[in-house]
Design a protein around this motif. Structure first.
Motif, PDB file in Angstrom:
ATOM      1  N   THR A 124      -1.667   1.430   0.124  1.00  0.00           N
ATOM      2  CA  THR A 124      -1.205   2.818   0.059  1.00  0.00           C
ATOM      3  C   THR A 124      -2.373   3.766  -0.183  1.00  0.00           C
ATOM      4  O   THR A 124      -2.474   4.832   0.448  1.00  0.00           O
ATOM      5  N   TYR A 166       3.314   4.287   7.218  1.00  0.00           N
ATOM      6  CA  TYR A 166       4.247   5.257   6.627  1.00  0.00           C
ATOM      7  C   TYR A 166       4.275   4.986   5.126  1.00  0.00           C
ATOM      8  O   TYR A 166       4.787   3.956   4.674  1.00  0.00           O
ATOM      9  N   TYR A 170       3.663  -0.321   9.100  1.00  0.00           N
ATOM     10  CA  TYR A 170       3.612  -0.664   7.679  1.00  0.00           C
ATOM     11  C   TYR A 170       4.372   0.383   6.890  1.00  0.00           C
ATOM     12  O   TYR A 170       4.219   1.586   7.122  1.00  0.00           O
ATOM     13  N   ASN A 171       5.197  -0.074   5.928  1.00  0.00           N
ATOM     14  CA  ASN A 171       5.819   0.802   4.950  1.00  0.00           C
ATOM     15  C   ASN A 171       5.777   0.100   3.602  1.00  0.00           C
ATOM     16  O   ASN A 171       5.281  -1.029   3.482  1.00  0.00           O
ATOM     17  N   ARG A 172       6.301   0.731   2.574  1.00  0.00           N
ATOM     18  CA  ARG A 172       6.169   0.190   1.229  1.00  0.00           C
ATOM     19  C   ARG A 172       7.017  -1.064   1.012  1.00  0.00           C
ATOM     20  O   ARG A 172       6.849  -1.740  -0.004  1.00  0.00           O
ATOM     21  N   ALA A 195       1.532   9.769   6.253  1.00  0.00           N
ATOM     22  CA  ALA A 195       1.416   8.784   7.329  1.00  0.00           C
ATOM     23  C   ALA A 195       0.040   8.898   7.954  1.00  0.00           C
ATOM     24  O   ALA A 195      -0.618   9.940   7.883  1.00  0.00           O
ATOM     25  N   GLY A 235       5.316   5.532   1.358  1.00  0.00           N
ATOM     26  CA  GLY A 235       6.350   6.064   0.472  1.00  0.00           C
ATOM     27  C   GLY A 235       5.827   6.144  -0.944  1.00  0.00           C
ATOM     28  O   GLY A 235       5.604   5.128  -1.609  1.00  0.00           O
ATOM     29  N   CYS A 286       6.814  -3.596   3.027  1.00  0.00           N
ATOM     30  CA  CYS A 286       6.051  -4.686   3.629  1.00  0.00           C
ATOM     31  C   CYS A 286       5.408  -5.510   2.511  1.00  0.00           C
ATOM     32  O   CYS A 286       4.617  -4.992   1.721  1.00  0.00           O
TER      33      CYS A 286
END
Length: 430
Positions: A309, A222, A86-88, A209, A224, A90
């Motif tokens: 987040t 992850y 997963y990151n921002r 993370a 951001g 997504c």
């Protein structure tokens, strides 16, 4: 006419002469017998459809033009067990409903009561004028003139708008958010001077993370984040312990048969890392996270990103504070998130009570509050295809309520931090 006839006849004779000279004659075939031919077996012949690569000389072995990326199995971070990343970037197809099911959170609309009481508590002298100056600075007063993306109207897609030049969206958003955060921090510090020692405002923290298991699947996050406010003491819970106990009977809407990790990237190349992104000894607890939205997502999708987040950072904090815990936390961890677009502010308040995400029905639940759609001002662009008389961009309908909510969010827990610091200083004096 005679000259033309003579030229034609001479050209015809020349062509006939050349054709006679180029005529091939049949020669006798003197091919050797098959028994007299020595057959040589070729080794290393490429398969049909595959190109044969010639080895490079040693002096060109490190030439970047001939670099061949390694396969997934040859990378250092290759693991046999796949994981969901997963990151921002997504994007959840079900928005906050999917995020609440993933984080095992009970949803509430509006602000928590403890933060709602702080509205109008912090004052900014000449507040309206300062906010207007911050908006004008980010929208008009800057001298940047870059080529902006072309605009299209869905109602009139064939209408060609003239190329526009001005301040890019990312720069406008950075300037506005920085000025508003600076004003809010100054207003809180003027009323509680010790806040300057107990808090830090960090821009673009790196390395946030975490990872955990979810229904026999490994999730790697992850995060951001554009800015973060850290504190010497953690945020207190938004609700008392009695409501946490009663959350066991709360129901979370299910997404069956859709899995909440349907939008994650599944891969075998990943790293397992747990870090909160800042390593200051004094201000080591997260207070407020700031996310800047320079995309075309809906407000519900942006709030889902803010919730995940906040959950990821809270889990990273839990692993540092309570290593080895897998169920309910001794003390809940609270995180605030402000996700800002060019004209709108959204607020998310998350309280992590448990990290048992496998069963969304049993045990205590986490809590989340969404305050969505706080429009600070309206930015109206010219629409020549509608015969609009406005030639330039106009800023209208200023509303200071979103800025007051920003003050209350930044000033949350300021009184407790100030009193504890003053108490420590009095002990040192004694």
């Amino acid at each position: 006419m005679r000259i033309t006839r003579q030229l034609f006849v001479s050209r015809k004779k020349r062509i006939k002469f050349l054709m006679d000279k180029l005529t091939y004659k049949d020669l006798p075939l003197n091919a050797p017998a098959l028994s007299d031919v020595e057959v040589v077996k070729l080794t290393g012949r490429p398969e049909p459809g595959q190109k044969q690569r010639k080895p490079l000389p040693p002096e060109l072995a490190d030439d970047p033009r001939f670099y061949v990326p390694p396969k997934g199995e040859e990378k250092k971070n290759y693991r046999e067990t796949p994981a969901f990343l997963y990151n921002r970037n997504c994007r959840f197809i079900e928005g906050t409903k999917q995020a609440c099911f993933l984080t095992k959170s009970v949803r509430y609309d509006g602000m928590p009561e403890s933060v709602q009481q702080l509205i109008d508590k912090f004052e900014v002298p000449d507040e309206s004028r300062l906010v207007q100056k911050a908006i004008l600075k980010s929208q008009i007063w800057d001298s940047t003139r870059e080529k902006l993306p072309k605009r299209r109207d869905p109602e009139y897609p064939r209408y060609k708008i003239d190329r526009e030049y001005g301040i890019p969206l990312e720069k406008r958003l950075n300037m506005l958010s920085f000025d508003l955060l600076r004003m809010a921090d100054t207003a809180v510090a003027s009323q509680y001077p010790e806040i300057g020692r107990s808090r830090r405002l960090i821009f673009y923290p790196n390395g946030m993370a975490t990872f955990f298991k979810y229904s026999d699947s490994l999730l790697s996050f992850y995060l951001g984040i554009d800015a973060a406010i850290t504190s010497t003491s953690p945020l207190p819970p938004f609700v008392p312990e009695e409501l946490v106990e009663s959350s066991s009977s709360e129901a979370i809407p299910s997404l069956y048969p859709i899995s909440p990790t349907i939008d994650f990237l599944k891969t075998n190349n990943y790293n397992l890392k747990n870090s909160i992104g800042f390593s200051e000894i004094s201000c080591k607890f997260p207070h407020t996270l700031i996310l800047l939205n320079n995309d075309d997502w809906s407000e519900d999708e942006r709030q889902a990103r803010a919730l995940v987040t906040a959950m990821g950072l809270a889990v990273a904090q839990v692993k540092k504070t309570y290593p080895g815990i897998k169920d309910r936390l001794p003390t809940p961890i609270s995180v605030q998130v402000i996700n800002m677009s060019e004209t709108t502010m959204n607020f998310t308040y998350f309280q992590l009570n448990t990290i048992d995400f496998d069963n969304s029905e049993a045990g205590v639940k986490n809590f989340v509050w969404f305050d969505t759609g706080n429009v600070l001002f309206e930015r109206r662009l010219p629409q020549p295809w509608k015969r609009d008389k406005i030639l330039g961009t106009s800023l209208e309908n200023l509303d200071l309520d979103p800025f007051k909510k920003l003050l209350a969010t930044v000033g949350n827990c300021a009184e407790l931090e100030d009193s504890s610091t003053q108490f420590k200083e009095k002990l040192i004096e004694l």
